[in-house]
Structures are given as C-alpha cells and as structure tokens.
Design an enzyme around this catalytic site. Structure first.
Site, short mmCIF file in Angstrom:
data_model
loop_
_atom_site.label_atom_id
_atom_site.label_comp_id
_atom_site.label_asym_id
_atom_site.label_seq_id
_atom_site.Cartn_x
_atom_site.Cartn_y
_atom_site.Cartn_z
N GLU A 27 1.32 20.57 43.95
CA GLU A 27 1.43 21.29 42.67
C GLU A 27 0.05 21.41 42.04
O GLU A 27 -0.70 20.44 42.03
CB GLU A 27 2.33 20.50 41.71
CG GLU A 27 3.65 20.09 42.33
CD GLU A 27 4.41 19.06 41.48
OE1 GLU A 27 4.01 18.81 40.33
OE2 GLU A 27 5.39 18.51 41.99
N LYS A 71 -2.64 20.98 39.40
CA LYS A 71 -2.72 19.98 38.33
C LYS A 71 -3.19 20.68 37.06
O LYS A 71 -4.35 21.07 36.94
CB LYS A 71 -3.67 18.86 38.72
CG LYS A 71 -3.70 17.73 37.71
CD LYS A 71 -4.48 16.54 38.27
CE LYS A 71 -4.46 15.37 37.32
NZ LYS A 71 -5.15 15.64 36.06
N LYS A 100 -8.74 15.93 42.91
CA LYS A 100 -9.47 16.61 41.84
C LYS A 100 -10.45 17.63 42.40
O LYS A 100 -11.09 17.39 43.42
CB LYS A 100 -10.24 15.59 41.00
CG LYS A 100 -9.34 14.54 40.33
CD LYS A 100 -8.55 15.10 39.18
CE LYS A 100 -9.31 15.11 37.88
NZ LYS A 100 -9.51 13.80 37.30
N CYS A 144 -47.78 42.31 25.20
CA CYS A 144 -47.12 41.10 25.66
C CYS A 144 -47.03 41.09 27.19
O CYS A 144 -46.53 42.03 27.79
CB CYS A 144 -45.72 41.02 25.06
SG CYS A 144 -44.81 39.58 25.64
#
Ligand code: IVH
Length: 677
Positions: free
Chosen positions: A116, A118, A317, A435
């Site tokens: 499943e 998480k 995880k 610049c």
C-alpha cells in the site's frame, strides 16, 4: 407536530440516495449523477428537514457541519493500541524482512504481501457502532489520542453511516487523513492573498486543519481520507486476508487507496515499490513510501508484535526529499537580464539521494515570508529535477549570532546600483550597458535588427568578442580594428571588413532606434519611439524626472522608474557619450517631422493589426508627422483597416475617406524609412 408518513419515507430515501452518491463520488471516484442533480437531492432533504426538524438524524448528510466550536479536545483511550511501523530503506532490508518472517515461522515460503502507498498525512481511528460513526480520534501517542469527531464528520469521504447488512456491531477503522496537493495549493494561495500564515507542506496543513477547535474551519479545508486497516472488531466477522479486509471496507463505503496490490515475495515487492516511486510525482497526494503487510491474518497473528511495531508489516521509505541543514550564507547572483537573485549557501546535506549545498531563495519577498536569517536551521527540499529550495525555517533553534539577509545596494558583478521598485519583487542591476553579467545580452540587443541593426554581428561573434576581452560595452564595438577581428575564429579579412563597414553604416540611425538599443528595462520599440517623439533629444531624456516621463504615452510609474534608474547610473551615461563620440547620429526629430510627408494629416487605426501592435503603428505614423485620432470624421486623411474592422471602416467609406490595409500601411511606412528594417 406529527410527520406525515410519506415525508418521513422521502427523507429516509433521500438520505440513502445521497449517501450512496457520496460514496460513489468520494470512495469509488465514479459518479452516476451530475453535481447539479446531487445538489438538488441535497437541497430537497435540507428543506424537508427545515420544515420538520424532528426528521433530522445525526447521521443525516446535512449534519456534517454545524457543531459549535470546542473549548478543547477531550482525550480518548484507544481500546487497542495504534502501532507504528518499522522502516526499510533498501531492497536488502525488504528481503531481510521476508527472511525474518520465515525464520520466525520456521518456514521457507514465498510470503504474500499486501502493498500500500504510505500516505503522508495524519493517522486517525474511526469507531462505528451498528454502522454509525460514533467517534473519531487522533493516534496521539498510540495509547491516548484526542477526540476529533466533530471535525472528522465534516470530511465528505468519511461515511457517517456504513452501508451493507453484514457489519460488525463495533468496528474500528484506521487510516490516514490528508489534504490533496491541489487543495493544498489553493489553501496556501488563499492564505497568502489574505496575508495569513501559509503551511509548509500538505501534511502540516492536514494536521493543523484536523486540530481546529471550530469544525467550520476544518470543513473549509477539504480534507479526505484513505482507510488502511481495522482495529477493534466486535460482533461480526472480518475477512481473513488484509487485501480482502480492504475490499470489505471499500464495500461498506469507506475510501481505500486504489493502488493497493498483493505481491508474492520481497523481489516482486521491490518492483512494486519502484513502480510507485516512479508514479509519485503524478499523484495528487503525498506519499513517503510503500507499506508491506503480510496478507494472511493468521500469519499476522502467528508473528505477533514487538512493543510498538508489528512483526508482520514494514514501511519501505522513499529517499527523503527534505532534510534539515544550516544556512551558511546568502549570495546574490546577477542573471543575464539583470535580475539579482539570492542564493542560499548550505551546509552540504543528502536529500533525495544527492548532496546539495545551494538552494534558490527566489527573491527578497520569499526571504521575508520564510523569516530567514543567516545561521538558521532550514528545511530544504528537492523534488524530481527541480532546483532545491528552502521550505521552512526552524525559528526555535536560531543561534544568537544569526544575521539579517540584506539586499546589496550595488550589483555584485559591476557595482552599479541595485534597484527594487515598489510593487515589484525582483531586484535588478541598473548597470545595463556595463554590467559584466549582462554584457553579452546588452551588446547582442544593441546590435539587433530593430536596434542599431549591425549586420553580421551575431550572438556567436558577440560571445567571442566579450570572452576575448575585446569589448566590454557597446561603445567598444566602434573601436574594433581589422587586425583584432581577423585574430578571431572563422573570421577572414573579408568578413572582418564587412563587419567594420556594417558598424560604420549603423552610425547613421534614428533616435528611436538608439534609445531602444540602450536596452533599458521595459523600454521596447514602441516606448522608445514615444520617448524620442516627446524629448527629441537624448540629453533631454537623460535629465527627465519621473513626472515628465509619465507624461509620455504608455509610460507609467514602473517604466518611468526603470528609465530614471538607468540614466542615474553614471557609467551608462559615459557609454552613451562614448557612443556619440564615435559619430553615431540621427536626423533631428523636428526636421524629420517637418519634412515628413504626413505632416498635417490625421490618421485613424481600426480593426486588428497582425504585424504591428497598435502602439507601434501609431508611433511610426507620428514619427512621420501624422496625428493619430480615435474616431473618423471628414477631417480624417486616411483610415488603416485591420482584420474585423467595424463601424469606423463603414464611416470612412460613407465619407469617402481613403482606406489602407495593414499591408499597404507597411509598404507606405517602409518607403518613408519607418519599416521594420
Ligand atoms: S499501517 C500496524 N498502512 O504510517 C499498522 N500505515 O508508522 C500501522 N500510514 O502511523 C499502520 N499509510 O499513519 C499503515 N497504508 C498504510 C499507511 C500507514 C500511511 C502511516 C500511519 C502510521 C505510520 C507508520
């Protein structure tokens, strides 16, 4: 007042129908009726209940919101503890998990797992008695949670009454409450617009919303829930596998994640994990891994549990996409277009599998929003391929010597003034022409076709000239020698001479082109023409203040501010003087207007022009001495009719005024030196 039987029956039937369609919509994501039809059923039930208040039951779909705000949450003792999960971080960990199961069971079988996603939300417990939702609680410390019944009742995907007749007398369902990513974006946008605090991520938003004391606030947050297991079951039977239990829950009206599958063994489990990881960015909810559960409830019981975690489940995880680190410094970078962007220098940290040491901070508003100081501990995020960013700041752990982040007054590349105009979030370097960060861009623009139109001076050549140190400003272009040029790659004497000739030719120009070539931010071709017509002189433009600039058509405070900042920069003025010293010149505006063939004429533009904007067409006609009016009269010299021209064209035809197409206008402009090249 007694309630007529047919009314009571209609209300009961409506309640059933509404719950059924609610279920189809929220749990199955398959609707049978339209939103409008659903609303009509709902309104009908509401009006019956308003006429006969005795009809109202607390599991009526009309009763989700309405409870009064609480003073505090009361505590709930979980009858069975709410466990947490052991973690796996690699394929080996998962294989080890299966091996441990086998060794505990004294077997050598391939274990069937339910897998499943998480969900990264808030764990809750729902208690149903005789099918009716009687209590909802947070997980808390696993033993004691908080009573959040009133808030959970507002969540449309949580049934107030379960459907079916095989329900246990008491059933505790567990799952995760969360906020969809899309909803989260909306909530944060609204909060930002209202000047309220915004949430760092969907999980914080869900946790904050479920712990609101006023259920009406919770209702606005549009929470939802996926159910993933059962706790207490009394007076009824559950299926014998986790997968079938989930199917049962779904049948009873609860929402279960549609990606749940069973797999045979850890190897297959790993493939599922990889598959879910690859889908992660496309899901409308946040997940932080995949949960593997032994599918057979008998085996689960045989395996039992440790103090806080079951032996039959594990959470694999995903690599963390967020990590804490320290902000060492903030540097400011100047981009090609002069935007001055703060960049966070971080203590290197592993995030999502790579080490990061820089993150973008976007702009000063973002720094203020985060409340960030140098030395702070920050949460950084890296998702997919996007540039790492600072998500939030841990203000509690701020060191005493934390320093404010200050926008530099001068550009780190060229030392010109940095300008942050009111109402804008991006600070910019005002040293457009000098610049070094913007050098290539400004020279490329200077040479471009609508500016000084220096033939043969393409992007590659500009790059080489700057990289070789031969030029630092547009004025240096006119000092280039044949000897310098032929030393460059792919530059034969012939092309060198062609370029020198093109440079020479470009010295004869027009004031609008010259102003446009300066590359002042927000000053496009049409604004440059308007400025030229108004001031007729480059030095007059240099001296102009914001009020005078705003008298020019289409120039507002922002553009005026940019122009003032540009000319305020002494180096920019020096480059202009050097350019003029090379012999760049243009016919004076008075002369060109007086000698223009359109002096004294009145032109009208109508319809949609496709090759020029209205403003451009107007500015070019004005440059030739014409007046451009908004309406057609007998004084009109000519009407230019673009696509879908309407009443003005009709009127011109009635009055016999000359009409030109856009094409004809372009030809006319071209022949008077106001074409595109
Ligand atoms: S099962 C014993 N299944 O992850 C079983 N948990 O530390 C305990 N979670 O607190 C939980 N999705 O909030 C399970 N499909 C899922 C889950 C899930 C999210 C959360 C849950 C729990 C934490 C595990």
């Amino acid at each position: 007042m007694s309630i007529p039987r047919e009314i009571a029956e209609e209300a009961a039937s409506l309640r059933k129908t509404i719950s059924y369609h609610n279920y189809r919509y929220h749990a199955l994501d398959e609707t049978e009726i339209t939103d409008g039809e659903f609303d009509r059923l709902f309104q009908r039930l509401k009006s019956l209940e308003a006429d006969y208040p005795e009809l109202v039951t607390d599991d009526s779909p009309t009763q989700r919101v309405g409870a009064a705000p609480l003073a505090s949450f009361s505590q709930v003792q979980h009858e069975l503890p709410m466990l947490s999960l052991d973690n796996a971080f690699s394929k080996e960990d998962l294989i080890d998990f299966e091996r441990r199961i086998n060794s505990r069971l004294g077997s050598a079988q391939t274990i069937t797992f339910t897998c499943e996603p998480k969900i990264d939300g808030v764990a809750v417990s729902l208690m149903y008695e005789d099918g009716k939702l009687v209590r909802a609680a947070t997980r808390g410390d696993g033993t004691t949670g908080e009573d959040i019944t009133q808030n959970v009742r507002t969540i449309e995907s949580v049934p107030l009454r379960l459907q079916g007749d095989d329900l246990p007398r008491r059933l505790e369902v567990r799952g995760e409450i969360y906020i969809a990513r899309s909803t989260f974006e909306r909530i944060n946008q609204q909060a930002q617009a209202a000047g309220e605090k915004i949430f760092a991520n969907p999980r914080n938003a869900a946790a904050g919303s479920i712990r609101q004391l006023d259920p009406r606030l919770t209702a606005k947050r549009k929470l939802t829930m996926f159910c993933y297991s059962v706790g207490l079951v009394e007076g009824g039977n559950m299926a014998t596998t986790q997968y079938e239990i989930l199917a049962q829950l779904r049948q009873w009206g609860l929402r279960v994640n549609p990606l749940v599958r069973t797999v045979e063994g850890a190897e297959a489990g790993y493939s599922f994990y990889e598959d879910i990881l690859s889908q992660r960015q496309d899901l409308d909810y946040e997940i932080d891994g995949v949960v593997f559960k032994v599918n057979s409830i008998d085996l689960q019981q045989a395996l039992g549990m440790l103090t806080r975690t079951p032996r039959w489940a594990i959470a694999f995880k995903f690599p963390a996409e967020q990590a804490l680190t320290r902000l060492l410094d903030v540097e400011f970078q100047v981009g090609r277009t002069g935007a001055v962007t703060p960049v966070a220098r971080l203590e290197p940290v592993r995030v999502g599998g790579v080490t990061i040491s820089n993150a973008t901070l976007h702009n000063m508003d973002e720094i203020a929003r985060l409340g960030l100081k140098i030395g702070d501990t920050v949460l950084v995020q890296r998702a997919g391929d996007v540039i790492p960013k600072v998500v939030s700041v841990d203000h509690a752990s701020r060191p005493e010597d934390a320093r404010d982040i200050i926008l530099p007054a001068t550009c780190p590349a060229c030392g010109s003034e940095v300008v942050l105009l009111e109402g804008e979030v991006i600070a910019r370097c005002s040293g457009g022409l000098i610049c070094s960060a913007q050098r290539k861009e400004s020279i490329r623009h200077f040479a471009s076709r609508l500016a000084m139109d220096i033939e043969g001076l393409g992007d590659k050549l500009v790059e080489q000239l700057v990289d070789e140190g031969l030029i630092t400003s547009p004025a240096d272009l006119y000092q280039l020698t044949e000897a310098q040029l032929v030393g460059l790659e792919r530059m034969a004497p012939k092309s060198a001479n062609n370029l020198l000739a093109a440079l020479d030719k470009s010295k004869t120009t027009t004031l609008p082109r010259f102003i446009y070539a300066l590359g002042i931010q927000e000053v496009g071709e049409s604004t440059a023409r308007n400025l030229a017509l108004h001031f007729a002189d480059i030095h007059a433009l240099e001296q102009a203040g914001p009020e005078e600039l705003q008298a020019v058509p289409d120039i507002g405070p922002i553009v005026a501010g940019k122009i003032v900042a540009f000319f305020h920069q002494e180096d920019n003025r020096k480059v202009i003087e050097s350019l003029l010293a090379t012999g760049i010149s243009w016919p004076s505006i008075e002369t060109s207007v007086a000698s223009a063939t359109l002096a004294g004429e009145v032109w009208v533009l109508t319809g949609t022009l496709t090759q020029l904007t209205r403003n451009e067409a107007k500015a070019r006609l004005q440059a030739l001495g014409a007046k451009v009016a908004g309406s057609v009269s007998k004084n009109t010299t000519c009407v230019v009719a673009g696509d879908a021209a309407g009443s003005k064209l009709t009127k011109a035809q009635e009055l016999g005024v000359k009409v030109l197409s856009e094409e004809e206008l372009l030809v006319m402009l071209q022949s008077h030196g106001q074409g595109n090249s």
